[in-house]
Design an enzyme around this catalytic site. Structure first.
Site, PDB file in Angstrom:
ATOM      1  N   ALA A  37     -15.763  13.987 -40.033  1.00 45.88           N
ATOM      2  CA  ALA A  37     -15.038  15.057 -39.342  1.00 45.88           C
ATOM      3  C   ALA A  37     -15.366  14.950 -37.855  1.00 45.88           C
ATOM      4  CB  ALA A  37     -15.497  16.404 -39.876  1.00 45.88           C
TER       5      ALA A  37
ATOM      6  N   GLY B 279     -16.800  12.887 -43.774  1.00 42.23           N
ATOM      7  CA  GLY B 279     -15.419  13.189 -44.178  1.00 42.23           C
ATOM      8  C   GLY B 279     -14.600  11.935 -44.400  1.00 42.23           C
TER       9      GLY B 279
ATOM     10  N   GLU C  89     -24.190  14.008 -43.568  1.00 42.21           N
ATOM     11  CA  GLU C  89     -24.080  15.387 -43.077  1.00 42.21           C
ATOM     12  C   GLU C  89     -25.440  16.097 -42.990  1.00 42.21           C
ATOM     13  OE1 GLU C  89     -19.947  14.541 -44.729  1.00 42.21           O
ATOM     14  OE2 GLU C  89     -22.006  13.909 -45.088  1.00 42.21           O
TER      15      GLU C  89
ATOM     16  N   GLU D  51     -15.344  11.002 -47.846  1.00 45.45           N
ATOM     17  CA  GLU D  51     -14.732  12.011 -48.722  1.00 45.45           C
ATOM     18  C   GLU D  51     -13.218  11.764 -48.838  1.00 45.45           C
ATOM     19  OE1 GLU D  51     -17.340  15.998 -48.351  1.00 45.45           O
ATOM     20  OE2 GLU D  51     -16.680  15.158 -46.415  1.00 45.45           O
TER      21      GLU D  51
HETATM   22  N1  T1G Z   1     -17.233  13.307 -34.302  1.00 45.61           N
HETATM   23  C1  T1G Z   1     -17.033  13.292 -32.956  1.00 45.61           C
HETATM   24  N2  T1G Z   1     -17.524  12.318 -32.110  1.00 45.61           N
HETATM   25  C2  T1G Z   1     -18.198  11.331 -32.685  1.00 45.61           C
HETATM   26  C3  T1G Z   1     -18.446  11.277 -34.086  1.00 45.61           C
HETATM   27  C4  T1G Z   1     -17.918  12.325 -34.905  1.00 45.61           C
HETATM   28  N3  T1G Z   1     -18.078  12.350 -36.232  1.00 45.61           N
HETATM   29  N4  T1G Z   1     -19.181  10.175 -34.334  1.00 45.61           N
HETATM   30  C5  T1G Z   1     -19.365   9.561 -33.152  1.00 45.61           C
HETATM   31  N5  T1G Z   1     -18.790  10.249 -32.161  1.00 45.61           N
HETATM   32  C6  T1G Z   1     -18.746   9.888 -30.735  1.00 45.61           C
HETATM   33  C7  T1G Z   1     -20.132   9.867 -30.095  1.00 45.61           C
HETATM   34  O1  T1G Z   1     -20.501  11.132 -29.636  1.00 45.61           O
HETATM   35  C8  T1G Z   1     -19.919   8.884 -28.956  1.00 45.61           C
HETATM   36  O2  T1G Z   1     -19.271   9.581 -27.926  1.00 45.61           O
HETATM   37  C9  T1G Z   1     -18.936   7.881 -29.542  1.00 45.61           C
HETATM   38  O3  T1G Z   1     -18.303   8.551 -30.641  1.00 45.61           O
HETATM   39  C10 T1G Z   1     -19.596   6.648 -30.068  1.00 45.61           C
HETATM   40  O4  T1G Z   1     -20.620   7.021 -30.955  1.00 45.61           O
HETATM   41  C11 T1G Z   1     -16.382  17.493 -43.848  1.00 45.61           C
HETATM   42  C12 T1G Z   1     -18.206  18.008 -41.902  1.00 45.61           C
HETATM   43  C13 T1G Z   1     -20.372   6.300 -36.352  1.00 45.61           C
HETATM   44  C14 T1G Z   1     -22.566   5.278 -36.742  1.00 45.61           C
HETATM   45  O5  T1G Z   1     -22.479  12.242 -38.995  1.00 45.61           O
HETATM   46  O6  T1G Z   1     -23.478   8.283 -36.865  1.00 45.61           O
HETATM   47  O7  T1G Z   1     -17.866  14.642 -41.783  1.00 45.61           O
HETATM   48  O8  T1G Z   1     -21.045   9.441 -26.206  1.00 45.61           O
HETATM   49  O9  T1G Z   1     -22.497   6.133 -29.509  1.00 45.61           O
HETATM   50  O10 T1G Z   1     -23.913   3.848 -31.996  1.00 45.61           O
HETATM   51  O11 T1G Z   1     -18.183  16.553 -44.889  1.00 45.61           O
HETATM   52  O12 T1G Z   1     -21.632   7.641 -34.067  1.00 45.61           O
HETATM   53  O13 T1G Z   1     -19.209   7.791 -26.226  1.00 45.61           O
HETATM   54  O14 T1G Z   1     -18.734  10.205 -25.605  1.00 45.61           O
HETATM   55  O15 T1G Z   1     -22.927   6.980 -31.850  1.00 45.61           O
HETATM   56  O16 T1G Z   1     -21.751   2.687 -32.636  1.00 45.61           O
HETATM   57  C15 T1G Z   1     -20.363  13.118 -40.495  1.00 45.61           C
HETATM   58  C16 T1G Z   1     -21.773  10.494 -36.834  1.00 45.61           C
HETATM   59  C17 T1G Z   1     -19.732  14.163 -39.663  1.00 45.61           C
HETATM   60  C18 T1G Z   1     -21.439  10.247 -38.257  1.00 45.61           C
HETATM   61  C19 T1G Z   1     -21.350   4.927 -34.572  1.00 45.61           C
HETATM   62  N6  T1G Z   1     -20.435  11.882 -39.759  1.00 45.61           N
HETATM   63  N7  T1G Z   1     -21.629   9.311 -36.022  1.00 45.61           N
HETATM   64  O17 T1G Z   1     -22.535   4.719 -33.900  1.00 45.61           O
HETATM   65  O18 T1G Z   1     -21.667   4.847 -31.487  1.00 45.61           O
HETATM   66  S1  T1G Z   1     -19.745  15.721 -40.480  1.00 45.61           S
HETATM   67  C20 T1G Z   1     -21.494  11.542 -39.035  1.00 45.61           C
HETATM   68  C21 T1G Z   1     -22.536   8.297 -36.098  1.00 45.61           C
HETATM   69  C22 T1G Z   1     -18.538  15.587 -41.692  1.00 45.61           C
HETATM   70  C23 T1G Z   1     -17.468  16.515 -43.726  1.00 45.61           C
HETATM   71  C24 T1G Z   1     -18.439  16.760 -42.621  1.00 45.61           C
HETATM   72  C25 T1G Z   1     -22.347   7.168 -35.146  1.00 45.61           C
HETATM   73  C26 T1G Z   1     -21.629   5.937 -35.741  1.00 45.61           C
HETATM   74  P1  T1G Z   1     -19.584   9.231 -26.436  1.00 45.61           P
HETATM   75  P2  T1G Z   1     -22.042   6.280 -30.926  1.00 45.61           P
HETATM   76  P3  T1G Z   1     -22.513   3.924 -32.479  1.00 45.61           P
END
Ligand code: T1G
Length: 698
Positions: free
Chosen positions: A63, A102, A125, A105
């Site tokens: 998400a 998500g 999450e 999911e």
């Molecule tokens: N939402 C918004 N921005 C995101 C994002 C996300 N999920 N993931 C990454 N970014 C942005 C980050 O802030 C950065 O921005 C850029 O993308 C590059 O990321 C319903 C509710 C995917 C492994 O927890 O673990 O789904 O600084 O520098 O090192 O159940 O990002 O460039 O402006 O980290 O290559 C669950 C979170 C969400 C994964 C890539 N998902 N992301 O790593 O790049 S909750 C996560 C990561 C959810 C549902 C629930 C990592 C990555 P900027 P980065 P990276």
């Protein structure tokens, strides 16, 4: 609104592609686009099957976290998932990169999943203080079983595609082009005429646990054992248990309620803060895209001691050849032997294969003499913490290091500018302060000297990320960001035990707050003689700590320090001898002892550090408050679910902290405990540190 979802017809297969860089987060526009594209494909009689894929470096990584805390906009992810489940034609998810949260999911709502090699799939999450909120806690157990799903969801760690294939989460690994493979799979499924089965309707992988949940409960207890104080892990256990105890829709509703409660909670807010603060720490004012990092193909480390060896491993771990240098064969051999032992132990524990251990060892070359750094693009000095020695080495590096090599010192306290002035190339000199054990601790303080060139700094930051560290920029001052704050805690912990608190009571309060260890147990682990030598070199004293060292009590390494340790064990046991020594020292210093409660202990452990952090921010040593939080979470064990010292301070309220600091300044007579200027100002303006972004920081 950018068109982030497109659809194309490959004969009888509709290919729906999400293109929302950088990580195809499932933001509002993506959800809207998906619902529309799915409806179109459903209604189109030509379409026999659907493939959902993503452009760019990864399938949806979840998400859109930036939407959290804002009013929800329809359609929700659950709406998208219901649309997929209602299509009535085979839907295949073509996944690659990091298919997370998500995103997974969404893929679990599809009938099948085809993955590219190297894909990692997970539900992280819990690391954001929430749980999977779009059916992941109900669908993943139905595919891989309850215990495996529990481990994946409570740890939040992604699994490699190979394991996903074995566990049945992925139906096929794509040889060649992913889209082509997914379209072929979709066409086969449509042609097979087999009845479509939704994950939600599966029960085969749940029956065993429903029959006997003892293994599940045992696994849950083990997973939660190290998660004291955290709400999300326990909620994950509850939600996954619902998968084999409740009908699907009831489990889903319960998941939703748990998700909502966590999302609005302080712990998730703190963990989301750390998520973004960690990424903000990479953005250095003045280091825009025009400032290119220098190429780093090889590295060298000077000093084969504990830190030097650990630093060399960091480079070998990511495939960068490194030369480890020492002054003589014996210390070098000792250092190389320790590295080999570490790799063999990791391989024995199954952390890496022994072939991988061999590969990494081959990347580390031991050499005697500093002239052996000549080919390195980056050189990290990790010798004894003594200025003259470091200046001598850096002066020598001038002769040996190639032009353009970055010259870094791993000093934890000394003046990087003074070290730089020992060379004719101070622009290439900076600090790279690793934390012990260097091959484990993720924090890296990158210390920018007054003369440090922007591209040298950019190089150190890029190298820091390449060796899987969390690099944070610090200016030059005594102890940089972390140790300078830690010093305040050490002073206060010494005072607390002189005033009447037992070391074990202070440690217990700090552990209950969420730190893995208290100051006294940590001192015993690191070795009390380290601090003793530094105090002596600075003409400083600490009555109790000095007395312990004079008595030869250096901590774990001597079997006794603040605590007693049975031979070969690391379990701290309170020592009546120490209690007597402390009482005698209080009496000698004329300090009246009293009962001290946990609230006062925690306030005096944390608030003086926060106060010093305000000075660090005000002086521009740290670029922004979030950097300080990242330093403490990744380097000093501050519980991430409390967001770091600055986030925590805002949570408590700066006026409260200022008032307590004023109180303790009076009580102890220590004027440095009086609220720092920045803290007082923000408190007076009813603002928090979050409102303070100095010097044009992002
Ligand atoms: N939402 C918004 N921005 C995101 C994002 C996300 N999920 N993931 C990454 N970014 C942005 C980050 O802030 C950065 O921005 C850029 O993308 C590059 O990321 C319903 C509710 C995917 C492994 O927890 O673990 O789904 O600084 O520098 O090192 O159940 O990002 O460039 O402006 O980290 O290559 C669950 C979170 C969400 C994964 C890539 N998902 N992301 O790593 O790049 S909750 C996560 C990561 C959810 C549902 C629930 C990592 C990555 P900027 P980065 P990276």
């Amino acid at each position: 609104m950018a068109n982030v979802v497109s659809s194309a017809l490959e004969r009888d297969v509709a290919v729906i592609t999400i293109d929302n860089p950088p990580v195809n987060a499932l933001g509002h526009a993506v959800r809207q686009g998906l619902v529309g594209a799915i409806a179109t494909a459903k209604a189109d009689a030509v379409v026999k099957a659907i493939v959902i894929a993503c452009a760019g470096r990864t399938f949806c990584a979840g998400a859109d976290i930036t939407e959290f805390g804002k009013p929800a906009k329809a359609p929700s992810l659950a709406d998208v998932i219901n649309a997929i489940e209602g299509v009535g034609k085979p839907v295949v998810a073509a996944v690659h990169g990091t298919t997370l949260g998500g995103g997974l999911e969404l893929a679990l709502a599809c009938h099948f999943r085809v993955a590219a090699p190297g894909t990692r799939l997970g539900l992280p999450e819990v690391k954001l203080g929430i749980l999977p909120g779009a059916g992941g806690t109900q669908r993943l157990p139905r595919v891989i079983g309850s215990e495996k799903a529990l481990a994946a969801i409570v740890s939040g760690e992604p699994m490699p595609v190979e394991q996903a294939l074995t566990d049945g989460l992925v139906d096929r690994s794509a040889e060649g082009d992913l889209a082509v493979a997914a379209i072929a799979f979709a066409r086969e499924a449509a042609a097979s005429g087999k009845p479509l089965r939704l994950v939600r309707d599966r029960d085969d992988r749940l029956a065993a646990t429903r029959g006997d949940r003892s293994a599940f409960d045992k696994a849950a207890a083990a997973l939660l054992a190290r998660k004291q104080g955290q709400q999300a892990p326990a909620a994950c256990v509850k939600a996954v248990a619902n998968a084999f105890t409740l009908p699907f829709d009831e489990g889903l509703a319960a998941e939703r309620a748990l998700f909502r409660a966590l999302l609005d909670g302080d712990q998730s807010r703190a963990l989301r803060h750390i998520f973004f603060a960690e990424r903000e720490a990479n953005k250095i004012p003045g280091l825009g895209p025009a400032v290119q990092a220098r190429d780093v193909v090889t590295a060298a480390v000077i000093g084969a001691g504990t830190m030097g060896g650990g630093i060399a491993m960091c480079f070998a771990n990511v495939g960068i050849p490194v030369t480890l240098v020492d002054t003589a064969a014996e210390p070098l051999a000792r250092g190389m032997a320790t590295i080999e032992k570490n790799y063999r132990n990791t391989a024995a524990r199954g952390g890496i294969t022994s072939a991988e251990a061999d590969r990494r060892l081959k990347l580390i070359t031991g050499k005697v003499g500093n002239e052996n750094v000549a080919k390195a693009d980056i050189i990290i000095e990790a010798v004894f913490e003594e200025m003259d020695l470091k200046r001598r080495i850096f002066a020598e590096l001038d002769a040996h290091a190639k032009p353009g090599a970055v010259l870094a010192t791993n000093t934890s306290t000394l003046d990087v500018d003074e070290i730089g002035r020992a060379t004719k190339r101070p622009g290439d000199v900076l600090g790279m302060h690793f934390f012990s054990p260097a091959n484990v601790m993720r924090l890296l303080e990158v210390v920018r000297g007054k003369a440090t060139a922007p591209d040298a700094l950019a190089t150190a930051m890029a190298v820091g990320r390449r060796i899987a560290k969390v690099p944070v920029v610090s200016g030059v001052c005594y102890g940089f960001i972390g140790n300078r704050m830690l010093h305040k805690r050490s002073v206060e912990s010494e005072r607390l035990i002189l005033e009447g608190a037992a070391p074990e009571a202070v440690d217990a309060a700090v552990v209950a707050f969420g730190f893995p260890m208290g100051p006294f147990a940590m001192g015993d682990l690191a070795g009390l003689d380290v601090g003793w030598r530094i105090r002596k070199s600075r003409g400083a004293t600490a009555a109790v700590a000095d007395a312990l060292c004079e008595a030869g009590r250096f901590g774990q390494k001597t079997g006794k320090g603040y605590y007693l340790y049975d031979a070969g064990l690391r379990t701290p046991k309170p020592d009546p001898e120490v209690a007597k020594l402390i009482e005698a020292t209080s009496a000698r210093l004329g300090i009246k002892r009293r009962a001290i409660g946990d609230q006062e202990i925690i306030e005096r452990m944390l608030y003086p550090m926060i106060n010093e952090a305000a000075r660090i921010l005000d002086e521009g040593i740290a670029l922004r408050p979030g950097d300080i939080d990242v330093v403490w979470v990744y380097g000093y064990g501050w519980p991430a679910w409390r967001g770091g010292p600055m986030h925590y301070a805002d949570h408590i309220g700066l006026p409260n902290i200022a008032e307590r600091l004023g109180h303790y300044a009076k009580q102890t007579g220590d004027a440095t405990l009086a609220p720092a200027a920045l803290l007082s100002r923000l408190a007076a303006e009813a603002k928090g540190f979050a409102s303070h972004n100095p010097k044009g920081a992002a």
